[in-house]
Design an enzyme around this catalytic site. Structure first.
Site, PDB file in Angstrom:
ATOM      1  N   CYS A   1       0.826  -1.214   0.000  1.00 39.54           N
ATOM      2  CA  CYS A   1       0.000   0.000   0.000  1.00 39.54           C
ATOM      3  C   CYS A   1       0.855   1.257   0.000  1.00 39.54           C
ATOM      4  O   CYS A   1       2.028   1.233   0.344  1.00 39.54           O
ATOM      5  CB  CYS A   1      -0.855   0.044   1.271  1.00 39.54           C
TER       6      CYS A   1
ATOM      7  N   CYS B   1      -3.053   4.886   2.483  1.00 42.11           N
ATOM      8  CA  CYS B   1      -4.161   3.938   2.325  1.00 42.11           C
ATOM      9  C   CYS B   1      -5.063   3.945   3.555  1.00 42.11           C
ATOM     10  O   CYS B   1      -4.591   3.979   4.698  1.00 42.11           O
ATOM     11  CB  CYS B   1      -3.641   2.524   2.099  1.00 42.11           C
TER      12      CYS B   1
ATOM     13  N   CYS C   1      -2.327  -3.060  -3.631  1.00 38.70           N
ATOM     14  CA  CYS C   1      -3.642  -2.952  -2.995  1.00 38.70           C
ATOM     15  C   CYS C   1      -4.652  -2.409  -4.005  1.00 38.70           C
ATOM     16  O   CYS C   1      -4.363  -1.487  -4.759  1.00 38.70           O
ATOM     17  CB  CYS C   1      -3.507  -1.995  -1.817  1.00 38.70           C
TER      18      CYS C   1
ATOM     19  N   CYS D   1      -5.819   1.523  -2.633  1.00 38.29           N
ATOM     20  CA  CYS D   1      -4.997   2.739  -2.789  1.00 38.29           C
ATOM     21  C   CYS D   1      -4.165   2.719  -4.070  1.00 38.29           C
ATOM     22  O   CYS D   1      -3.523   3.703  -4.410  1.00 38.29           O
ATOM     23  CB  CYS D   1      -4.103   2.931  -1.579  1.00 38.29           C
TER      24      CYS D   1
HETATM   25 ZN   LIG Z   1      -3.906   0.084   0.182  1.00 36.22          ZN
END
Ligand SMILES: [Zn+2]
Length: 190
Positions: free
Chosen positions: A34, A38, A65, A68
């Site tokens: 991330c 995030c 991810c 994000c």
């Molecule tokens: Zn994330």
């Protein structure tokens, strides 16, 4: 300036967007990485690993991810990073017949986005590039005499001999047998 791990983890706890682009963090238990900003649940500190860049995270086997999208965005030249990471993966995993199909998903982009960005940076479509890598790897094996055609074909990630022969001819102008003969003569002066 390098950030300490404590400073990076504090940024993660705050979901602080000012740190986006300076590092990424991965969560060992999920294999996801991330941006600092995030909004997903803050992981246990023990499960967090920090990365300086996208390619580092991808090379360590982490996936971006979905929330994000650390692989996209205006910070940190993500397209360049993504293509570099993809080239590294191709070089290591060319023998996987499913690689071309799976690569865009692993990089967190659609197939068409992947093709467009790859072609823009590398100058070849991913399919063509991968084929060149596979032919080069097969040619190496034939040259050293360590493999017959079928072995070289499969070890390079081709799924059948006819596509291997076609690709080999297209890239080298020779059949595998001719290629081996040419090399034998060059190498041993027969
Ligand atoms: Zn994330």
């Amino acid at each position: 300036m390098r950030l300490s791990e404590d400073a990076m983890f504090a940024a993660v706890i705050e979901s602080n967007p000012r740190y986006d682009g300076r590092f990424f963090y991965g969560v060992k238990t999920t294999g996801i990485f991330c941006r600092p900003s995030c909004k997903s649940k803050v992981p246990n500190r023990d499960n967090v690993v920090f990365f300086a860049g996208l390619s580092e995270a991808v090379a360590a086997g982490y996936r971006p991810c979905k929330r994000c999208r650390p692989d996209l965005g205006p910070v940190y030249a993500p397209e360049e990073e993504m293509v570099q990471a993809a080239l590294g993966i191709i070089d290591r995993e060319f023998a996987d017949p499913a690689l071309l199909r799976e690569l865009p998903g692993r990089m967190g982009v659609s197939s068409s986005q992947f093709r467009r960005l790859f072609k823009k940076r590398v100058g070849e479509a991913p399919r063509k590039y991968l084929q060149q890598v596979r032919v080069a790897k097969a040619a190496d094996r034939l040259k050293t005499g360590s493999a017959n055609n079928t072995e070289a074909c499969l070890a390079a990630g081709f799924t059948n001999l006819s596509s291997f022969y076609a690709a080999f001819r297209r890239e080298t102008g020779l059949t595998p047998r001719q290629y081996r003969q040419v090399h034998d003569q060059a190498g041993w002066g027969e």
